[in-house]
Design an enzyme around this catalytic site. Sequence first.
Site, PDB file in Angstrom:
ATOM      1  N   CYS A 130       0.808  -1.228   0.000  1.00  0.00           N
ATOM      2  CA  CYS A 130       0.000   0.000   0.000  1.00  0.00           C
ATOM      3  C   CYS A 130       0.837   1.272   0.000  1.00  0.00           C
ATOM      4  O   CYS A 130       0.436   2.290   0.565  1.00  0.00           O
ATOM      5  CB  CYS A 130      -0.947  -0.010   1.200  1.00  0.00           C
ATOM      6  SG  CYS A 130      -2.096  -1.404   1.194  1.00  0.00           S
ATOM      7  N   LYS A 195      -8.225  -0.183  10.690  1.00  0.00           N
ATOM      8  CA  LYS A 195      -8.273  -1.259   9.697  1.00  0.00           C
ATOM      9  C   LYS A 195      -7.356  -2.382  10.157  1.00  0.00           C
ATOM     10  O   LYS A 195      -6.162  -2.164  10.393  1.00  0.00           O
ATOM     11  CB  LYS A 195      -7.814  -0.710   8.349  1.00  0.00           C
ATOM     12  CG  LYS A 195      -7.795  -1.733   7.236  1.00  0.00           C
ATOM     13  CD  LYS A 195      -7.499  -1.059   5.908  1.00  0.00           C
ATOM     14  CE  LYS A 195      -7.361  -2.043   4.784  1.00  0.00           C
ATOM     15  NZ  LYS A 195      -7.052  -1.360   3.520  1.00  0.00           N
ATOM     16  N   ARG A 205      -8.580  -9.792  -2.357  1.00  0.00           N
ATOM     17  CA  ARG A 205      -7.256  -9.898  -2.972  1.00  0.00           C
ATOM     18  C   ARG A 205      -7.325 -10.741  -4.236  1.00  0.00           C
ATOM     19  O   ARG A 205      -6.636 -10.452  -5.209  1.00  0.00           O
ATOM     20  CB  ARG A 205      -6.249 -10.410  -1.951  1.00  0.00           C
ATOM     21  CG  ARG A 205      -6.104  -9.380  -0.830  1.00  0.00           C
ATOM     22  CD  ARG A 205      -4.907  -9.589   0.047  1.00  0.00           C
ATOM     23  NE  ARG A 205      -4.939  -8.631   1.158  1.00  0.00           N
ATOM     24  CZ  ARG A 205      -4.231  -8.760   2.260  1.00  0.00           C
ATOM     25  NH1 ARG A 205      -3.417  -9.788   2.398  1.00  0.00           N
ATOM     26  NH2 ARG A 205      -4.308  -7.845   3.209  1.00  0.00           N
ATOM     27  N   ARG A 216       0.375  -7.427   5.513  1.00  0.00           N
ATOM     28  CA  ARG A 216       0.374  -5.989   5.770  1.00  0.00           C
ATOM     29  C   ARG A 216       0.477  -5.739   7.271  1.00  0.00           C
ATOM     30  O   ARG A 216       0.013  -4.728   7.789  1.00  0.00           O
ATOM     31  CB  ARG A 216      -0.907  -5.369   5.212  1.00  0.00           C
ATOM     32  CG  ARG A 216      -1.201  -5.695   3.742  1.00  0.00           C
ATOM     33  CD  ARG A 216      -2.146  -4.679   3.138  1.00  0.00           C
ATOM     34  NE  ARG A 216      -2.846  -5.104   1.941  1.00  0.00           N
ATOM     35  CZ  ARG A 216      -2.312  -5.189   0.720  1.00  0.00           C
ATOM     36  NH1 ARG A 216      -1.038  -4.934   0.529  1.00  0.00           N
ATOM     37  NH2 ARG A 216      -3.062  -5.553  -0.321  1.00  0.00           N
ATOM     38  N   GLU A 232      -6.314   4.594  17.306  1.00  0.00           N
ATOM     39  CA  GLU A 232      -6.117   4.839  15.856  1.00  0.00           C
ATOM     40  C   GLU A 232      -7.202   5.762  15.308  1.00  0.00           C
ATOM     41  O   GLU A 232      -6.921   6.715  14.589  1.00  0.00           O
ATOM     42  CB  GLU A 232      -6.156   3.507  15.090  1.00  0.00           C
ATOM     43  CG  GLU A 232      -4.824   2.806  14.957  1.00  0.00           C
ATOM     44  CD  GLU A 232      -3.976   3.377  13.825  1.00  0.00           C
ATOM     45  OE1 GLU A 232      -4.353   4.395  13.234  1.00  0.00           O
ATOM     46  OE2 GLU A 232      -2.919   2.787  13.538  1.00  0.00           O
ATOM     47  N   LYS A 247     -12.891  -1.636   9.824  1.00  0.00           N
ATOM     48  CA  LYS A 247     -12.847  -2.644   8.761  1.00  0.00           C
ATOM     49  C   LYS A 247     -12.000  -3.805   9.218  1.00  0.00           C
ATOM     50  O   LYS A 247     -10.879  -3.554   9.693  1.00  0.00           O
ATOM     51  CB  LYS A 247     -12.229  -1.991   7.512  1.00  0.00           C
ATOM     52  CG  LYS A 247     -12.087  -2.915   6.338  1.00  0.00           C
ATOM     53  CD  LYS A 247     -11.457  -2.183   5.182  1.00  0.00           C
ATOM     54  CE  LYS A 247     -11.235  -3.144   4.034  1.00  0.00           C
ATOM     55  NZ  LYS A 247     -10.648  -2.505   2.898  1.00  0.00           N
ATOM     56  N   SER A 273     -15.031  -8.382   1.777  1.00  0.00           N
ATOM     57  CA  SER A 273     -15.225  -9.474   0.817  1.00  0.00           C
ATOM     58  C   SER A 273     -15.445 -10.827   1.485  1.00  0.00           C
ATOM     59  O   SER A 273     -16.310 -11.598   1.057  1.00  0.00           O
ATOM     60  CB  SER A 273     -14.027  -9.536  -0.129  1.00  0.00           C
ATOM     61  OG  SER A 273     -12.822  -9.674   0.610  1.00  0.00           O
ATOM     62  N   TYR A 312     -20.912  -4.902  -0.536  1.00  0.00           N
ATOM     63  CA  TYR A 312     -21.173  -5.384  -1.892  1.00  0.00           C
ATOM     64  C   TYR A 312     -22.652  -5.734  -2.067  1.00  0.00           C
ATOM     65  O   TYR A 312     -23.098  -5.961  -3.184  1.00  0.00           O
ATOM     66  CB  TYR A 312     -20.271  -6.594  -2.197  1.00  0.00           C
ATOM     67  CG  TYR A 312     -18.809  -6.250  -1.972  1.00  0.00           C
ATOM     68  CD1 TYR A 312     -18.126  -5.455  -2.879  1.00  0.00           C
ATOM     69  CD2 TYR A 312     -18.134  -6.663  -0.818  1.00  0.00           C
ATOM     70  CE1 TYR A 312     -16.806  -5.078  -2.659  1.00  0.00           C
ATOM     71  CE2 TYR A 312     -16.814  -6.299  -0.585  1.00  0.00           C
ATOM     72  CZ  TYR A 312     -16.161  -5.507  -1.507  1.00  0.00           C
ATOM     73  OH  TYR A 312     -14.870  -5.118  -1.281  1.00  0.00           O
TER      74      TYR A 312
HETATM   75  C1  PBG Z   1      -6.194  -2.295   0.627  1.00  0.00           C
HETATM   76  C2  PBG Z   1      -7.611  -2.737   0.612  1.00  0.00           C
HETATM   77  C3  PBG Z   1      -8.113  -3.880   1.221  1.00  0.00           C
HETATM   78  C4  PBG Z   1      -9.463  -3.958   0.896  1.00  0.00           C
HETATM   79  C5  PBG Z   1      -9.761  -2.839   0.173  1.00  0.00           C
HETATM   80  N1  PBG Z   1      -8.599  -2.086  -0.016  1.00  0.00           N
HETATM   81  C6  PBG Z   1      -7.510  -4.788   2.157  1.00  0.00           C
HETATM   82  C7  PBG Z   1      -6.221  -5.416   1.903  1.00  0.00           C
HETATM   83  O1  PBG Z   1      -5.993  -5.977   0.827  1.00  0.00           O
HETATM   84  O2  PBG Z   1      -5.415  -5.389   2.818  1.00  0.00           O
HETATM   85  C8  PBG Z   1     -10.371  -5.072   1.284  1.00  0.00           C
HETATM   86  C9  PBG Z   1     -11.771  -4.982   0.829  1.00  0.00           C
HETATM   87  C10 PBG Z   1     -12.523  -6.238   1.015  1.00  0.00           C
HETATM   88  O3  PBG Z   1     -11.982  -7.272   1.476  1.00  0.00           O
HETATM   89  O4  PBG Z   1     -13.714  -6.235   0.698  1.00  0.00           O
HETATM   90  N2  PBG Z   1      -6.015  -0.927   0.526  1.00  0.00           N
END
Ligand code: PBG
Length: 326
Positions: A130, A195, A205, A216, A232, A247, A273, A312
């Site tokens: 990122c 997050k 991913r 990460r 945070e 998140k 997701s 979603y």
């Molecule tokens: C990274 C990012 C992630 C998601 C959106 N942007 C997480 C990551 O890969 O660490 C996840 C979204 C999802 O899982 O629906 N900037």
Amino acid sequence: MQTPQFRFRRLRRTSALRRMVRETELTCADFILPIFVEEGIDEPVAIASMPGVVRYPEAQLASVVKRAAAAGIPAVLLFGVSQHKDAVGSDTFADDGLLARMIKIAKAAAPEITVISDNCFCEYTDHGHCGVVADNDVDNDATLVNLQRQALVCAHAGVDMIAPSGMQDGMIAALREALDEAGFGHIPIMSYSTKFASAFYGPFRDAVDSTFKGTRNTYQMDPANAREALAESLQDEAEGADILMVKPALAYLDIVHQIAAHSERPVAVYHVSGEYAMIKAGAAAGVIDEQAIVMETMLSFKRAGADLIITYYAEQIAHWLSEHHV
Ligand code: PBG
């Protein structure tokens, strides 16, 4: 026979009574729809792990945004899947890069909708991290400089809100300063303020960056930490974030509740997701009622203190809400 001390069932007797004392309601205005756009494709590409979610070609973005607006959804969150990846994600700070183009297309398609950009680099870097990588880790302060450049490109493209998701320290202060100095003091920042480094992102991913194999853990949060989670978000509030976010969502309702109790800012949750995929898989297996489970899950977010829900399911929920009045 002993008489119950108090009869809670008195207010549960009819549907009208139950509606009158309902504490939490869902409306279309609560929802933000994430949209994936991939460069260089002509037809939508299905995401195997997320049935019903696709990566759209750029040429279809306008109609997707119009459809969301027509369903009553007030905001979309744009994710690009880039074919122009490099070490720093420079496509995102090019005026004609994918991020800028998506914003312009979405804004032109439905001027009344709130267009939000996901401000990060992971879908635009060849290593999938990122930000700028140095010594096998993301260089925080070098990444902030690029985030500022990226945010200004988004602002010039007409974005309504930016949503930095990279979990770099100081990102909100850096972005607020850059926007204000360039005359974009009116653009709000929705921070991915708390997050977690979560396994629930697995299907995302798959959706955007199947090449990423690392972790990460040096910038996203440890799922074990609740005090740090609050700190945070409060730090981002102090730096000027307009909306805070937690998140993933369902596994972190304690965190949502804490932040809502300690901050005066609106709180968003990202139903990610993996959470989506689990419901879809359960429904496909015939072991749960999809609509009932989704609505109960969304209600739990609001009950915990969330004002906004990124999911979603947003479009589907808007349709369910318009059919249902019980
Ligand atoms: C990274 C990012 C992630 C998601 C959106 N942007 C997480 C990551 O890969 O660490 C996840 C979204 C999802 O899982 O629906 N900037």
